[in-house]
Design a protein around this motif. Structure first.
Motif, mmCIF file in Angstrom:
data_model
loop_
_atom_site.group_PDB
_atom_site.id
_atom_site.type_symbol
_atom_site.label_atom_id
_atom_site.label_comp_id
_atom_site.label_asym_id
_atom_site.label_seq_id
_atom_site.Cartn_x
_atom_site.Cartn_y
_atom_site.Cartn_z
ATOM 1 N N ILE A 155 0.835 -1.202 0.000
ATOM 2 C CA ILE A 155 0.000 0.000 0.000
ATOM 3 C C ILE A 155 0.874 1.259 0.000
ATOM 4 O O ILE A 155 0.621 2.223 -0.735
ATOM 5 C CB ILE A 155 -0.947 -0.001 1.218
ATOM 6 N N MET A 156 1.929 1.244 0.803
ATOM 7 C CA MET A 156 2.828 2.390 0.871
ATOM 8 C C MET A 156 3.565 2.592 -0.446
ATOM 9 O O MET A 156 3.746 3.726 -0.907
ATOM 10 C CB MET A 156 3.823 2.207 2.021
ATOM 11 N N LYS A 157 3.984 1.486 -1.076
ATOM 12 C CA LYS A 157 4.682 1.600 -2.363
ATOM 13 C C LYS A 157 3.787 2.222 -3.426
ATOM 14 O O LYS A 157 4.231 3.050 -4.228
ATOM 15 C CB LYS A 157 5.167 0.218 -2.821
ATOM 16 N N GLU A 158 2.524 1.822 -3.416
ATOM 17 C CA GLU A 158 1.587 2.371 -4.408
ATOM 18 C C GLU A 158 1.430 3.877 -4.218
ATOM 19 O O GLU A 158 1.357 4.631 -5.188
ATOM 20 C CB GLU A 158 0.225 1.671 -4.293
ATOM 21 N N SER A 159 1.399 4.301 -2.977
ATOM 22 C CA SER A 159 1.292 5.726 -2.693
ATOM 23 C C SER A 159 2.542 6.481 -3.144
ATOM 24 O O SER A 159 2.455 7.563 -3.744
ATOM 25 C CB SER A 159 1.062 5.940 -1.201
ATOM 26 N N ILE A 160 3.709 5.903 -2.885
ATOM 27 C CA ILE A 160 4.969 6.557 -3.245
ATOM 28 C C ILE A 160 5.140 6.626 -4.763
ATOM 29 O O ILE A 160 5.755 7.562 -5.292
ATOM 30 C CB ILE A 160 6.152 5.823 -2.585
ATOM 31 N N ARG A 161 4.585 5.673 -5.496
ATOM 32 C CA ARG A 161 4.677 5.690 -6.964
ATOM 33 C C ARG A 161 4.069 6.959 -7.558
ATOM 34 O O ARG A 161 4.466 7.393 -8.644
ATOM 35 C CB ARG A 161 4.003 4.457 -7.567
ATOM 36 N N ASN A 162 3.101 7.542 -6.862
ATOM 37 C CA ASN A 162 2.487 8.771 -7.355
ATOM 38 C C ASN A 162 3.511 9.897 -7.464
ATOM 39 O O ASN A 162 3.392 10.774 -8.323
ATOM 40 C CB ASN A 162 1.336 9.209 -6.444
ATOM 41 N N GLU A 163 4.516 9.890 -6.570
ATOM 42 C CA GLU A 163 5.528 10.938 -6.573
ATOM 43 C C GLU A 163 6.833 10.514 -7.228
ATOM 44 O O GLU A 163 7.490 11.322 -7.886
ATOM 45 C CB GLU A 163 5.817 11.388 -5.133
ATOM 46 N N PHE A 164 7.221 9.246 -7.054
ATOM 47 C CA PHE A 164 8.539 8.804 -7.486
ATOM 48 C C PHE A 164 8.490 7.677 -8.510
ATOM 49 O O PHE A 164 9.506 7.046 -8.787
ATOM 50 C CB PHE A 164 9.369 8.369 -6.268
#
Length: 294
Positions: free
Chosen positions: A160-169
């Motif tokens: 879940i955290m990785k999916e969120s970070i993909r939005n920025e990075f």
């Protein structure tokens, strides 16, 4: 001297002046060079609701390394790395919300610090055209994994955290973010005072009009832009429009930016999840500077 010879001489002098007034704009980098840039940004977000003003200040930036790995006919292959990263978010209503600096020691219970420390541990490979347009980026999944994998969470939470970070990075997001620093050249000769256009895409879209203002030992370039900012988070959506001004000094030989200052103001509305019928007037004012670091 005959009139004919005088005419030819004047014509030749005029032609030579025109040739000398043309300046090639584009990158001319050397394989093996490492270029170092420091970014410092301040962003002020103002939201007004029921006569109450909520002001959020974001201070962020870091040191970035660009190592020129290879040159092709039309582009450069560049290794890119975050050498450091910092971000501090404060609110006039809630105080300090977020504070991380990878140059400082990170404690074991500092989740945000560990995430952004991982940001500095991965090199990415950029394929950048000689205009500065970035056409591809390799290594973002390794970057995201390094930001998350060392955290003491179960696999479901990590995903879940990785999916969120993909939005920025993630690949496209990072391409657009880096491109706003590099993509400014038309890859042609221009005269002082001449302008050209390009566009940035992504969450922040910009239609840019660039101009070559002056040439001495460096290139002096300015840009006026109309911008549209669309941000969709889990709890908040923002739709803003505004203007942006950029002033850039670049090395005359390499085309690499020496210093840059970018200011923007965008206004519109925010909509919070669960309050879709309420439009919150929102203004974002930001200033970003770039300069070399040693």
């Amino acid at each position: 001297m005959s009139f004919k010879k005088l005419f030819l001489l004047v014509l030749l002098i005029g032609f030579t002046s025109v040739i000398q007034a043309q300046h090639y704009l584009g990158y001319n980098l050397n394989v093996g060079d490492t270029l170092k840039i420091t970014q410092v940004s301040e962003q002020e977000i103002i939201q007004k609701m029921n006569d109450q003003e909520h002001k959020i200040i974001n201070n962020l930036g870091g040191d970035y390394l660009f190592h020129i790995k290879k040159e092709t006919d039309s582009s450069y292959i560049i290794n890119f790395k975050y050498d450091s990263f910092f971000m501090k978010t404060t609110s006039n209503l809630a105080g300090t919300i977020f504070n991380v600096d990878t140059k400082k020691d990170i404690s074991e219970d500092d989740v945000e610090g560990k995430i952004f420390k991982g940001l500095t541990e991965t090199a990415l490979e950029i394929n950048m055209l000689k205009t500065g347009k970035i056409v591809s980026l390799v290594g973002t999944e390794d970057l995201i994994n390094n930001m998350i994998d060392d955290l003491d969470f179960d696999n479901f939470t990590k995903e879940i955290m990785k999916e969120s970070i993909r939005n920025e990075f993630g690949g496209e997001s990072l391409i657009e973010s880096l491109g706003q620093f590099t993509f400014m050249y038309p890859d042609k000769t221009v005269t002082i005072g001449e302008s050209w256009n390009n566009e940035f895409k992504g969450d922040m879209k910009a239609k840019n009009t660039w101009q070559l203002d002056k040439v001495d030992n460096n290139l002096h370039i300015s840009c006026n832009s109309t911008i549209t900012l669309t941000s969709k988070e889990d709890t908040l959506t923002m739709n803003l429009e505004g203007t942006q001004q950029s002033v850039i000094t670049s090395n005359k030989n390499s085309g690499w930016p020496i210093e840059a200052k970018i200011t923007s103001t965008a206004k519109g509305i925010s909509i919070m999840k669960g309050m879709e019928s309420v439009e919150i007037p929102t203004t974002i004012i930001s200033t970003t500077t770039y300069k070399p670091f040693k």
